[in-house]
Design a protein around this motif. Structure first.
Motif, PDB file in Angstrom:
ATOM      1  N   ARG A 124     -26.416  -7.590 -17.263  1.00 56.02           N
ATOM      2  CA  ARG A 124     -25.843  -7.616 -15.978  1.00 56.02           C
ATOM      3  C   ARG A 124     -25.490  -8.798 -15.791  1.00 56.02           C
ATOM      4  NH1 ARG A 124     -29.882  -5.265 -11.549  1.00 56.02           N
ATOM      5  NH2 ARG A 124     -30.964  -6.985 -12.427  1.00 56.02           N
ATOM      6  N   SER A 125     -26.238  -9.974 -16.125  1.00 52.64           N
ATOM      7  CA  SER A 125     -26.101 -11.368 -15.654  1.00 52.64           C
ATOM      8  C   SER A 125     -24.707 -11.591 -16.606  1.00 52.64           C
ATOM      9  CB  SER A 125     -27.195 -12.168 -16.077  1.00 52.64           C
ATOM     10  OG  SER A 125     -26.932 -13.453 -16.252  1.00 52.64           O
ATOM     11  N   GLN A 126     -24.848 -11.160 -17.730  1.00 51.76           N
ATOM     12  CA  GLN A 126     -23.719 -11.643 -18.660  1.00 51.76           C
ATOM     13  C   GLN A 126     -22.351 -11.127 -18.210  1.00 51.76           C
ATOM     14  OE1 GLN A 126     -25.243 -10.223 -22.430  1.00 51.76           O
ATOM     15  NE2 GLN A 126     -26.298 -12.040 -22.676  1.00 51.76           N
ATOM     16  N   ARG A 139     -15.697 -12.270 -19.417  1.00 51.52           N
ATOM     17  CA  ARG A 139     -16.470 -11.062 -19.858  1.00 51.52           C
ATOM     18  C   ARG A 139     -15.513  -9.826 -20.099  1.00 51.52           C
ATOM     19  NH1 ARG A 139     -15.515 -11.835 -14.468  1.00 51.52           N
ATOM     20  NH2 ARG A 139     -14.974 -10.260 -13.299  1.00 51.52           N
ATOM     21  N   GLN A 164     -19.407 -13.343 -28.029  1.00 53.07           N
ATOM     22  CA  GLN A 164     -20.465 -12.570 -27.110  1.00 53.07           C
ATOM     23  C   GLN A 164     -19.824 -11.476 -26.409  1.00 53.07           C
ATOM     24  OE1 GLN A 164     -22.990 -14.849 -24.570  1.00 53.07           O
ATOM     25  NE2 GLN A 164     -23.386 -16.483 -26.122  1.00 53.07           N
ATOM     26  N   MET A 169     -21.303 -11.223 -15.347  1.00 48.87           N
ATOM     27  CA  MET A 169     -21.157 -11.883 -14.137  1.00 48.87           C
ATOM     28  C   MET A 169     -20.316 -13.255 -14.564  1.00 48.87           C
ATOM     29  SD  MET A 169     -23.883 -11.138 -11.459  1.00 48.87           S
ATOM     30  CE  MET A 169     -24.029  -9.650 -10.487  1.00 48.87           C
ATOM     31  N   ARG A 170     -20.411 -13.659 -15.931  1.00 52.14           N
ATOM     32  CA  ARG A 170     -19.811 -14.796 -16.534  1.00 52.14           C
ATOM     33  C   ARG A 170     -18.445 -14.951 -16.324  1.00 52.14           C
ATOM     34  NH1 ARG A 170     -23.833 -15.830 -21.521  1.00 52.14           N
ATOM     35  NH2 ARG A 170     -25.799 -15.638 -20.114  1.00 52.14           N
ATOM     36  N   ALA A 189     -31.079  -6.190 -17.684  1.00 50.65           N
ATOM     37  CA  ALA A 189     -30.743  -7.166 -16.797  1.00 50.65           C
ATOM     38  C   ALA A 189     -30.078  -8.520 -17.332  1.00 50.65           C
ATOM     39  CB  ALA A 189     -32.222  -7.750 -16.215  1.00 50.65           C
ATOM     40  N   GLU A 190     -30.311  -8.776 -18.595  1.00 45.20           N
ATOM     41  CA  GLU A 190     -29.367  -9.843 -19.057  1.00 45.20           C
ATOM     42  C   GLU A 190     -28.134  -9.687 -19.154  1.00 45.20           C
ATOM     43  OE1 GLU A 190     -30.871 -11.447 -23.058  1.00 45.20           O
ATOM     44  OE2 GLU A 190     -32.992 -10.856 -22.427  1.00 45.20           O
ATOM     45  N   THR A 228     -30.671  -1.532 -14.910  1.00 47.00           N
ATOM     46  CA  THR A 228     -31.997  -1.120 -14.496  1.00 47.00           C
ATOM     47  C   THR A 228     -32.912  -1.805 -15.747  1.00 47.00           C
ATOM     48  OG1 THR A 228     -31.316   0.967 -13.677  1.00 47.00           O
ATOM     49  CG2 THR A 228     -33.772   0.468 -13.863  1.00 47.00           C
ATOM     50  N   CYS A 229     -32.681  -1.497 -16.866  1.00 44.30           N
ATOM     51  CA  CYS A 229     -33.687  -2.042 -18.092  1.00 44.30           C
ATOM     52  C   CYS A 229     -32.833  -3.439 -18.514  1.00 44.30           C
ATOM     53  CB  CYS A 229     -33.838  -1.200 -19.189  1.00 44.30           C
ATOM     54  SG  CYS A 229     -34.720   0.152 -18.544  1.00 44.30           S
TER      55      CYS A 229
END
Lengths: 748, 330
Positions: free
Chosen positions: B182-184, B190, B259, B186-187, B179-180, B176-177
């Protein structure tokens, strides 16, 4: 040492579990309701069980798709999720509840959690987790004995006369066979919490993990760039890790404190991986190094342990001010017996190992303290100090090594001395938060970060930062925040050849001898200016509508005039949107865009032509950039149909990453463009559920997954593409498949 | 020599000024509209049953499911619903006035509504009144506290199972806060934390709290252990060593090269070899050589560019325990 520690650990864990069980049994007897009370309370207890039973069908094979789920092969899989639960009714007088829940019981990514508690008294938790890591299945190797610790070439392996590279593998294709590169983690976690008295409680956690399977690695034969040959190998993974956490906590009035310990032991069933050399003789290899007599040996991960004692404490001076502190000290140890300098008996070893094992040891000391104070009704202060010391006490020795099991022992002067790195890091910060008005606040602060290292290019580095921010939450339907931080790292004199010199016997190398170019600066040990921005706005115009925007940007400037990383920056922004037009419909969208860029410079230098260190036309530059887009859309519909017993939803995810690397250089440097690295993932999910009655429902779910990967390091690279390296030659793993599931849910 | 600002930098400056203006204006508005703090009603109502008469099943702002949660177990004297406590008003404050309409027909709010407009400090002080120990020991001054995150921003108390405490739904709450992150997740490379809400693949296999303590910790980034490396060793103890031949940044900080959430470069790397390695290494010969498209088929086949790049030989990059392994190859 490890096995003794294991025994101690097991006794501690077992004792604690027996203790906890005894406590529970005692409590149970004391609290057991009698007669009518018991009947009444039983009625009041709520049993809530749910089982979902069905089948998955996967339309195609894909290791990549099932990397973490275990859904790797085309076919049918069992679907079994369940939740068995008993909890007390809110006013039943009962405190006991338990839940046993399982996810994906039919797959090898299953997880089971059992949670038992007597609320406010004690809690026991069991957690079984199985995490597969299916890396790839499309690699091919001629090696035999896969999965073990000795790999041999197949009988009949032939090398063309005079050949010393992969071109000479006459019958490579005849012997290639696939092998799945995967590991499987299975862990059991036991946790127990006990409220000993009004002020004291204890918590113990024990985790045992087995990690089995194989991983890919590389074994080398040879000792310099021209003589080295390498083969991609399959190494066994038979690892066990045991972690134990024990804490006693005290909390009463103004005082809080606790003491405890942490212990971790890593065991490896295999100490080394031996492999037969697949290559024909290279000119400067000694006799007996080439195929078929030559073998190589590499060390596998050594067994090790970490024991740490912990304490914390806090004091609440008054409603406005409190001080807390944490202290941990421990020791990491590793004393696995050394392998010999070489496995190859044909090579001459004049001097034995200086010791039988590394006797490696790092003492750790960590201290942190935090002061929080509400200076006035509107002004808050938070101040932190941290001290982190890693004192590496591993003995330094000169190792008269043998390069890649291919040469006689080095002359004594070329022995290498190990560098047991230690560091001390201190950080401090102070932050003021000023509530200007209800819902509006400003903040500002300073941070300090100091590193002291040994056996490194820079002995001491110092970083100062300041930050400022504002936050607004004045209205029910809007909140926003913005933060900025700037930091400036300064380092002491950078002596680029210091660790290189320290790794040789004193006096062996000329004082100005170096390995890296003298102008090289490692990015974790050089001056740096960093700027960071962060912005967030959330707007809720109605209870059923929300929109949020997040943005961030940072830049690391390492300056020009040196080789290495010169600049790195990234920005990202996200949009979140949620809307519920009517009670039964929900819509949501999120989109994130990220961009990462970095610039680095370098100079091509040759040992056979030392003048190249001064030649600018050998300079080259690499600019790398990643663009990442992620989009998700979801629509959910509930209580559809005349009986309001239908649920339906659709979900779409799109993720696209494109990475570009541009290499340019001076007149001497020949470059060619590199293709972009691309990764495109599209996933559609459509699902529906029909409630048959209050207890049962049927669900249908279809997922379409499509992945396309372009990677120049793997695409069109076969086992013998590289002349000096025999690889597994696995291409990238694309997929385009369906996963369909049908299940029946039953509540009882 | 004076340089004219580029169009991009002008736009950037204007954007910054615009954002600042927004905050100044909004802050001023808030200051002007500031009212006295809400004075809590002195009187309690008749208890939770009365509250649930209006906030029961099927009603707007229904809260009846709290009776299924741990918060409502009356036999535990520390829960709000225990006999000696005030039920809903244990958290919402004495709110008798809320039970009846005022003379103008409006209904006064409960003393504390836990709505977004209320200061986080006010909302949290109520929760911390009972939960100021154990895992919350480091809450004061933690990153979430500094960001003025309210307990109810993450926790939902009016339901049987708080989503942030359930392994299958926790990441969604954090996204919810964050967002970065969440995108990471999906790489292509991970950790197995669920990123797509409807995908079944590895729901609940790993959660944010396996590595982070959202209530704060003694270490950085609210990690479960004191340092980044100690946190990584929890699951990657094989990399702990100590090894006889070590790699300096590895001993110091895993994030120098990795990362933790996700990356486009396997395994979780900050960049692609050999260029990532060459950001620190440019020794004589092959480490300093410029590698580009000339090293990939059909132009060429460079061992530094293809397959596992530098790791084709230096595969013991986390440290070697072989006495012949100073080059981290054995």
């Amino acid at each position: 040492m490890i096995s003794r520690n294991h025994t101690v650990l097991s006794i501690i864990a077992l004792s604690c579990l027996l203790f906890s069980w005894a406590c529970w049994a005692q409590e149970k007897t004391e609290n057991e309701p009698k007669g009518e009370d018991k009947k009444e309370q039983k009625k009041e207890s709520v049993v809530d069980n749910e089982v979902e039973l069905g089948l998955y069908y996967l339309s195609d094979d894909s290791f990549r798709y099932g990397k973490y789920s275990g859904l790797t092969d085309e076919g049918v899989y069992a679907l079994l999720d369940f939740k068995l639960e008993k909890r007390p009714a809110w006013n039943s007088g009962d405190l006991t509840r338990w839940r046993f829940q399982g996810w994906r019981a039919g797959l090898n990514s299953r997880r089971f959690v059992f949670d038992f508690s007597q609320q406010g008294k004690q809690r026991f938790r069991f957690d079984y987790r199985q995490i597969p890591n299916n890396r790839f299945s499309n690699g091919l190797t001629p090696y035999m004995g896969l999965g073990g610790d000795e790999l041999r070439m197949p009988v009949g392996w032939e090398i063309a006369d005079g050949s010393n590279n992969t071109r000479g593998f006459i019958n490579l294709d005849d012997y290639l066979r696939p092998y799945e590169i995967k590991t499987d983690r299975k862990s059991i976690t036991l946790g127990y919490e006990l409220k000993i008295s009004e002020s004291w409680d204890m918590a113990i956690g024990f985790r045992h993990e087995n990690r089995d399977g194989v991983r890919n690695t590389f074994g080398i034969i040879g000792y310099n760039m021209t003589s080295t040959r390498s083969a991609e190998l399959i190494a066994p993974v038979n690892w066990q890790t045991d972690n134990l956490n024990l804490m006693f906590n005290y909390s009463s009035g103004r005082a809080r404190f606790g003491i405890g310990m942490y212990a971790s032991f890593f065991n490896n069933d295999d100490t080394a991986l031996q492999f037969q050399n697949a290559f024909g003789k290279v000119g400067n290899w000694e006799k007996g190094v080439a195929f078929p007599d030559g073998f190589g040996q590499m060390a596998l991960e050594p067994e090790n342990s970490y024991l740490q004692f912990k304490a914390y404490g806090g004091f609440i001076f008054n409603a406005r001010t409190r001080l807390t502190a944490d202290l941990s000290w421990g020791t990491m140890k590793q004393d696995d017996a050394f392998l010999p300098y070489t496995i190859n008996p044909a090579l001459r070893v004049r001097e034995e190992l200086p010791r039988t094992n590394a006797d490696a040891k790092i003492d750790t000391l960590f201290f942190s303290t935090r002061l929080t104070s509400r200076l006035t009704n509107r002004l808050n202060l938070v101040a932190n100090y941290r001290y982190d010391d890693r004192d590496n006490k591993t003995p330094r020795e000169a190792y008269r090594y043998i390069g890649g099991d291919s040469e006689n022992q080095k002359p004594k002067a070329l022995s290498r001395i190990n560098l047991p790195y230690s560091y001390t890091r201190q950080t401090a910060d102070a932050l003021l938060n000023w509530s200007v008005a209800r819902g509006f606040s400003l903040k500002g602060g300073v941070e300090w970060n100091d590193y002291s290292r040994d056996y490194a290019e820079v002995e001491d580095s110092n970083e100062w930062a300041w930050l400022a921010g504002a936050r607004l939450a004045s209205w029910e339907n809007l909140s926003a925040s913005i933060d900025y931080r700037h930091s400036d790292r300064d380092v002491d004199e950078y002596i680029g050849n210091l660790p290189f010199q320290q790794s040789y016997l004193p006096g062996v190398l000329p004082e100005d001898a170096f390995q890296n170019h003298p102008w090289q600066r490692k990015y974790n040990q050089t001056d740096r200016n960093r700027d960071e921005w962060r912005l967030r706005v959330d707007w809720f115009p109605t209870r059923d509508f929300n929109i949020g925007v997040t943005g961030s940007h940072w830049t690391d400037d390492y300056g020009e005039g040196h080789f290495g990383l010169n600049e790195a920056k990234a920005h990202s922004w996200s949009l979140d949107f949620g809307y519920r037009p009517v009670e039964k419909i929900s819509l949501s969208v999120f989109y994130t865009h990220e961009n990462w860029d970095s610039s680095q410079s370098n100079r091509q230098i040759y040992s056979f032509d030392p003048e190249t260190i001064f030649l600018e036309d050998r300079n080259w530059y690499a600019d790398s950039g990643d663009d990442v887009d992620t989009l998700n859309f979801h629509a959910g519909f509930e209580q559809l149909g005349a009986r309001e017993n239908l649920t339906f939803g659709i979900d779409y995810t799109y993720s696209y990453v494109e990475s570009q690397i541009h290499v340019t250089g001076g007149d001497f440097i020949e470059t060619a463009p590199l293709p972009a690295l691309k990764n495109k993932l599209k996933t559609w999910v459509i699902y529906g559920q029909m409630d048959i009655n209050e207890r049962s429902a049927v669900t249908l779910r279809a997922e379409s997954g499509k992945l396309n990967v372009d990677d120049f390091a793997l695409d069109h690279v076969t086992q013998d593409t590289l002349t000096n390296i025999l690889t597994l030659g696995q291409p990238t793993q694309d997929y385009d498949l369906w996963l369909i599931s049908a299940s029946w849910k039953y509540r009882f | 020599m004076f340089e004219r600002p580029s169009c991009l930098s002008t736009i950037r400056t204007m954007l910054v000024l615009l954002v600042y203006s927004f905050f100044l204006l909004a802050g001023g508005t808030a200051l002007a509209a500031e009212s006295e703090p809400i004075e809590a009603e002195a009187e309690y109502s008749r208890g939770s049953r009365m509250c649930l008469a209006c906030h029961g099943e099927g009603r707007a702002q229904a809260a009846h499911e709290i009776l299924l949660s741990r918060m409502a177990v009356t036999a535990d004297p520390e829960t709000p619903m225990a006999d000696d406590n005030h039920g809903c008003e244990s958290c919402h404050g004495p709110s008798k006035a809320h039970t009846r309409k005022a003379s103008d027909g409006s209904r006064p709010s409960p003393a504390i509504t836990f709505s977004p407009g209320e200061p986080a400090e006010l909302k949290n002080s109520n929760c911390l009144g009972c939960h100021d120990n154990g895992a919350r020991f480091h809450w004061m001054g933690s990153m979430h506290d500094i960001q003025q995150t309210a307990c109810v921003d993450c926790h939902d108390l009016h339901v049987e199972n708080d989503p942030v405490l359930a392994v299958e739904s926790q990441p969604e709450v954090c996204y919810t806060c964050h967002a970065e992150q969440r995108s990471q997740f999906m790489r292509q490379s991970r950790h197995p934390v669920q990123a797509a809400s409807q995908a079944t693949s590895h729901l609940g296999l790993m959660t944010c709290t396996d590595c982070h303590k959202p209530h704060g910790s003694a270490g950085e980034a609210s990690l479960v252990q004191n340092t980044i490396n100690e946190t990584c060793y929890e699951c990657h103890a094989e990399k702990r060593g100590p090894f006889v031949f070590e790699h300096q940044p590895v001993r110091e900080d895993c994030s120098t090269c990795h990362q933790s959430h996700g990356s486009n470069y396997a395994p979780l790397l900050n960049g692609r070899g050999p260029w990532l390695c060459q950001q620190c290494h440019n020794a004589w010969n092959h480490p300093s050589t410029a590698y580009s498209g000339t090293g990939i088929p059909p132009q060429g086949a460079s061992p530094q560019v293809l397959a596992s790049q530098c790791l084709n030989c230096h595969n013991q990059v986390h440290g070697s325990n072989h006495p012949s392994g100073p080059g981290l190859t054995r």
